[in-house]
Motif scaffolding. Structure first.
Motif, PDB file in Angstrom:
ATOM      1  N   THR A 123       0.833  -1.206   0.000  1.00 28.30           N
ATOM      2  CA  THR A 123       0.000   0.000   0.000  1.00 28.30           C
ATOM      3  C   THR A 123       0.867   1.255   0.000  1.00 28.30           C
ATOM      4  N   ARG A 163       2.044   1.856  -3.443  1.00 26.60           N
ATOM      5  CA  ARG A 163       0.943   2.418  -4.235  1.00 26.60           C
ATOM      6  C   ARG A 163       0.783   3.911  -3.941  1.00 26.60           C
ATOM      7  N   THR A 164       0.915   4.281  -2.682  1.00 28.96           N
ATOM      8  CA  THR A 164       0.828   5.696  -2.312  1.00 28.96           C
ATOM      9  C   THR A 164       1.998   6.482  -2.898  1.00 28.96           C
ATOM     10  N   ASP A 211       3.502   5.947  -5.667  1.00 31.31           N
ATOM     11  CA  ASP A 211       3.144   6.213  -7.057  1.00 31.31           C
ATOM     12  C   ASP A 211       2.181   7.392  -7.143  1.00 31.31           C
ATOM     13  N   ALA A 212       1.166   7.379  -6.264  1.00 26.92           N
ATOM     14  CA  ALA A 212       0.113   8.395  -6.339  1.00 26.92           C
ATOM     15  C   ALA A 212       0.637   9.805  -6.070  1.00 26.92           C
ATOM     16  N   VAL A 213       1.576   9.943  -5.143  1.00 25.18           N
ATOM     17  CA  VAL A 213       2.084  11.284  -4.816  1.00 25.18           C
ATOM     18  C   VAL A 213       3.286  11.650  -5.673  1.00 25.18           C
ATOM     19  N   ALA A 249       0.429   2.493   7.064  1.00 29.60           N
ATOM     20  CA  ALA A 249       0.301   2.945   5.680  1.00 29.60           C
ATOM     21  C   ALA A 249      -0.571   4.202   5.604  1.00 29.60           C
ATOM     22  N   ALA A 268       0.545   7.948   4.239  1.00 29.65           N
ATOM     23  CA  ALA A 268      -0.187   8.636   3.171  1.00 29.65           C
ATOM     24  C   ALA A 268      -0.640  10.027   3.596  1.00 29.65           C
TER      25      ALA A 268
END
Lengths: 272, 272
Positions: free
Chosen positions: B136, B139-140, B142-144, B252, B256
């Motif tokens: 997770t 994945r975060t 990547d998102a930020v 996680a 985030a």
């Protein structure tokens, strides 16, 4: 202590009953769920929730909180069972079970019982399939001082062992409600309440968006997100920046990022 | 296609090899890991990573992305195997396996190979035990638009099936490094870099804190948090409001919430 019953056989009916609570169908039929670990059970006790049945491993370490828990369960007319670690493993499905587990009656999850004025912020999960996400969202609700979690449509079972574990005790302190969308929306519209969706469509930036209490933050299903007509029914659509290859966050992460942003708007004193 | 090999027996050595990759010890020995599902494998392919070995279920639906993947694997000299769904279930450990899985060589995770200037933000996990949390966090990242995830001390295996699954493809796009603290700190201090800890001690509010790029956000172990001497070695200690009974967030989630706050400070244009 004379009030403890010792169980050593795997085929004992109580052991079978306890094991059956790992299964959703049986939990529903029995209206009971399982929580494990002294920390979780102490959280429950301090929140005024006592297990009807307490199962303890023989040979566990003594602990004053465990003694207090046992005394309270017995005083409330509950039952206390001692058993081997091997049997506790079977009950909890864990290789290294914590030395204690308890059986609780499921709570009332009717929407009607929910007091929206009790908190400025509520989380709403729609068709959330991962029990770990539900538990984590409950834990986040506790952290932001939300009122609780509302589960829309077909969600995972919040009383599953995984959800209860991930909630870190918040299952006992947060309000939990379950409803279909066509039951939830009329309820919401019957009083004050801002419905906010995390969305990629016609949305404003989540940061600095005009959140208003009581604010209901809706997070959609892990794969499909929120249905478009649900989004359109919301008062506010906000978008979280996505700077990478993927177009979504983990559902519990998205809920927490929004919840902390809304908290700063709704309760600025919380940021001191 | 003639290049596909069909395997129907559970005792086939390739099946045994594939199953063994669900175990950390075997992954380490083989230097290989398993990723499953067409979406994940397509993410890998689009990031320039092809499996050495592709396993497909017989009777799956045809899909142009799967055909493209198969062609690329064969063109790169890789192997393609067809097998039954029952065997794929054994390999992935899932009741409903997605119709395809691939074997990848593990990436280089040496700290030395990491270019800190490549991104304004990095996540650092210390002694993180839950592979789902690691995935997770990737994945975060990547998102930020972070550079990647640095794992300190004894973390769960980021190449486990659970971590790879939770990363939703970010395992293939984000940089991953592994180091001991006493190796990481000298590396960090040998160049620009702000070390930020989520902390309850002598901390400033996380909102509006003076984040500076390249910013390394450190999240500690799920139960114990970050060791006190690690915290003291950080340049900035920030605290996230906790308004409920508990004193911590899911690891996680904490990562985030901080990452999105730091992103707004370091890349204000991202919030448009």
């Amino acid at each position: 202590m004379a009030d403890r019953r010792l169980i050593t056989g795997f085929s004992n009916p109580t052991v079978k009953f306890l094991r059956s609570l790992r299964d959703k169908k049986h939990r529903k039929r029995e209206g009971r769920f399982l929580a494990e670990g002294l920390r979780l059970l102490t959280d429950a006790r301090e929140s005024g929730r006592l297990p009807e049945l307490l199962v303890m491993a023989r040979g566990r370490d003594d602990h004053p909180l465990l003694a207090a828990l046992e005394a309270d369960v017995l005083a409330a007319g509950g039952e206390v069972i001692e058993t081997g670690e091997d049997i506790l493993e079977k009950i909890t499905g864990k290789d290294n079970p914590q030395a204690v587990a308890g059986v609780f009656p499921e709570f009332d999850t009717a929407l009607a019982g929910l007091d929206r004025a009790a908190a400025p912020l509520w989380l709403v999960a729609q068709a959330m399939r991962d029990p770990g996400n539900l538990g984590t969202m409950l834990r986040t609700c506790d952290a932001v001082g939300a009122g609780g979690l509302i589960l829309l449509d077909d969600c995972a079972d919040p009383f599953s062992v995984e959800a209860v574990r991930a909630s870190m005790g918040a299952i006992f302190t947060q309000r939990l409600a379950r409803a279909r969308w066509d039951e939830f929306l009329p309820w919401l519209r019957a009083g004050p309440g801002q419905l906010v969706a995390a969305s990629l469509r016609e949305a404003v930036p989540y940061r600095g968006a005009p959140y208003a209490a009581p604010c209901f933050l809706v997070i959609g299903n892990e794969s499909r997100g929120l249905p478009e007509d649900y989004e359109q029914a919301c008062d506010l659509r906000v978008t979280i920046p996505m700077r990478g290859r993927a177009d979504s966050l983990n559902a519990a992460i998205a809920g927490a990022v929004l919840a902390y942003e809304a908290l700063a708007a709704l309760a600025p004193e919380s940021q001191a």
